[in-house]
Design a protein around this motif. Structure first.
Motif, mmCIF file in Angstrom:
data_model
loop_
_atom_site.group_PDB
_atom_site.id
_atom_site.type_symbol
_atom_site.label_atom_id
_atom_site.label_comp_id
_atom_site.label_asym_id
_atom_site.label_seq_id
_atom_site.Cartn_x
_atom_site.Cartn_y
_atom_site.Cartn_z
ATOM 1 N N GLU A 149 1.537 5.477 -2.017
ATOM 2 C CA GLU A 149 1.197 6.530 -2.966
ATOM 3 C C GLU A 149 1.851 6.192 -4.301
ATOM 4 O O GLU A 149 2.842 5.490 -4.365
ATOM 5 C CB GLU A 149 1.700 7.893 -2.472
ATOM 6 C CG GLU A 149 1.035 8.390 -1.208
ATOM 7 C CD GLU A 149 1.621 7.750 0.047
ATOM 8 O OE1 GLU A 149 2.701 7.135 -0.031
ATOM 9 O OE2 GLU A 149 0.977 7.846 1.105
ATOM 10 N N ILE A 164 -2.647 4.441 -3.490
ATOM 11 C CA ILE A 164 -3.235 5.626 -2.876
ATOM 12 C C ILE A 164 -2.946 6.803 -3.805
ATOM 13 O O ILE A 164 -1.782 7.165 -4.000
ATOM 14 C CB ILE A 164 -2.644 5.903 -1.487
ATOM 15 C CG1 ILE A 164 -2.872 4.682 -0.573
ATOM 16 C CG2 ILE A 164 -3.238 7.159 -0.872
ATOM 17 C CD1 ILE A 164 -2.128 4.750 0.741
ATOM 18 N N MET A 206 -7.284 2.991 -3.926
ATOM 19 C CA MET A 206 -7.814 3.262 -2.599
ATOM 20 C C MET A 206 -8.337 4.697 -2.547
ATOM 21 O O MET A 206 -7.960 5.537 -3.368
ATOM 22 C CB MET A 206 -6.719 3.069 -1.543
ATOM 23 C CG MET A 206 -6.016 1.715 -1.618
ATOM 24 S SD MET A 206 -7.093 0.294 -1.496
ATOM 25 C CE MET A 206 -7.333 0.273 0.276
ATOM 26 N N THR A 219 -9.089 8.009 0.217
ATOM 27 C CA THR A 219 -8.794 8.528 1.554
ATOM 28 C C THR A 219 -9.901 9.494 1.924
ATOM 29 O O THR A 219 -10.230 10.397 1.165
ATOM 30 C CB THR A 219 -7.434 9.244 1.592
ATOM 31 O OG1 THR A 219 -7.426 10.260 0.598
ATOM 32 C CG2 THR A 219 -6.292 8.283 1.324
ATOM 33 N N ILE A 260 -8.232 5.001 5.000
ATOM 34 C CA ILE A 260 -7.890 4.535 3.662
ATOM 35 C C ILE A 260 -8.735 3.295 3.397
ATOM 36 O O ILE A 260 -8.670 2.314 4.147
ATOM 37 C CB ILE A 260 -6.391 4.193 3.553
ATOM 38 C CG1 ILE A 260 -5.548 5.443 3.843
ATOM 39 C CG2 ILE A 260 -6.070 3.646 2.164
ATOM 40 C CD1 ILE A 260 -4.069 5.186 3.925
ATOM 41 N N ARG A 276 0.867 -1.186 0.000
ATOM 42 C CA ARG A 276 0.000 0.000 0.000
ATOM 43 C C ARG A 276 0.898 1.228 0.000
ATOM 44 O O ARG A 276 1.713 1.398 0.899
ATOM 45 C CB ARG A 276 -0.893 0.023 1.235
ATOM 46 C CG ARG A 276 -1.764 1.274 1.314
ATOM 47 C CD ARG A 276 -2.575 1.321 2.571
ATOM 48 N NE ARG A 276 -3.700 0.407 2.453
ATOM 49 C CZ ARG A 276 -4.612 0.238 3.407
ATOM 50 N NH1 ARG A 276 -4.522 0.890 4.543
ATOM 51 N NH2 ARG A 276 -5.613 -0.609 3.217
#
Length: 195
Positions: A23, A190, A141, A143, A148, A21
């Motif tokens: 960015e 993300i 995902m 936010t 998350i 997981r």
């Protein structure tokens, strides 16, 4: 549990699927590191799938795997693309199967990306052995409020009523087959704050 012979057996433990997981800016390095540690020499096919717009093409484009030929299956869709034809049928009517089979025969590794790429594996001849395939499932995902979450489950429920065959075939594959449960790696992407 009993194994049919009357003797007690142990329930098979379900393997834990690794999850990365991160960015977008960190995904390439993390997935590349994972592949360096886990890509066995016997693996000649890497399959990336996920819901539409989850980041499959970006992930595939950012991975550098020696001698791998990359197939972005959406590039094989006709233009215009009929919503009345299933996604897999569009792909099967194209030259994708022939190109992938030729790549598998000629190269050490083939990288295939598409929203329902797992369906294509059933159509290849010869059928690839599961031990020679590495499957990556990518989830976008969201936010919200410091949490998350993957909205995919809700997304798939919302689209259960989809009737156009093109989209229904993709959503049904994810809703029914749950390809993230068959993956060797799940990537939870993300989005960066500026997306």
């Amino acid at each position: 549990w009993r194994d049919g012979t009357g003797s007690l057996g142990r329930m098979a433990e379900k393997p834990v699927i690794p999850v990365i997981r991160a960015e977008d800016s960190r995904l390439k390095a993390l997935v590349s590191d994972w592949l360096n540690d886990n890509l066995k020499p016997s693996v000649n096919m890497i399959v990336i799938e996920g819901l539409p717009c989850s980041g499959k093409s970006t992930l595939q484009a950012n991975l550098s795997i020696d001698d791998a030929y990359k197939f972005e299956l959406d590039q094989y869709l006709p233009s215009p693309c009929s919503a009345e034809t299933k996604w897999i049928d569009h792909i099967l009517q194209s030259k994708a199967i022939r190109d992938i089979e030729n790549s598998c025969a000629a190269r050490s590794r083939t990288l295939i990306e598409g929203p329902a790429a797992g369906l294509l594996l059933q159509e290849l001849s010869p059928k690839p052995d599961r031990q020679n395939i590495l499957r990556i499932y990518i989830k976008e995902m969201s936010t919200s409020g410091g949490q998350i979450t993957w909205f995919g489950h809700e997304f798939l429920k919302d689209f259960a009523a989809e009737r156009r065959p093109f989209w229904k075939s993709i959503y049904d594959h994810h809703h029914v087959d749950k390809p993230w449960m068959q993956a060797d790696l799940v990537v939870e992407r993300i989005p960066e704050e500026n997306e």
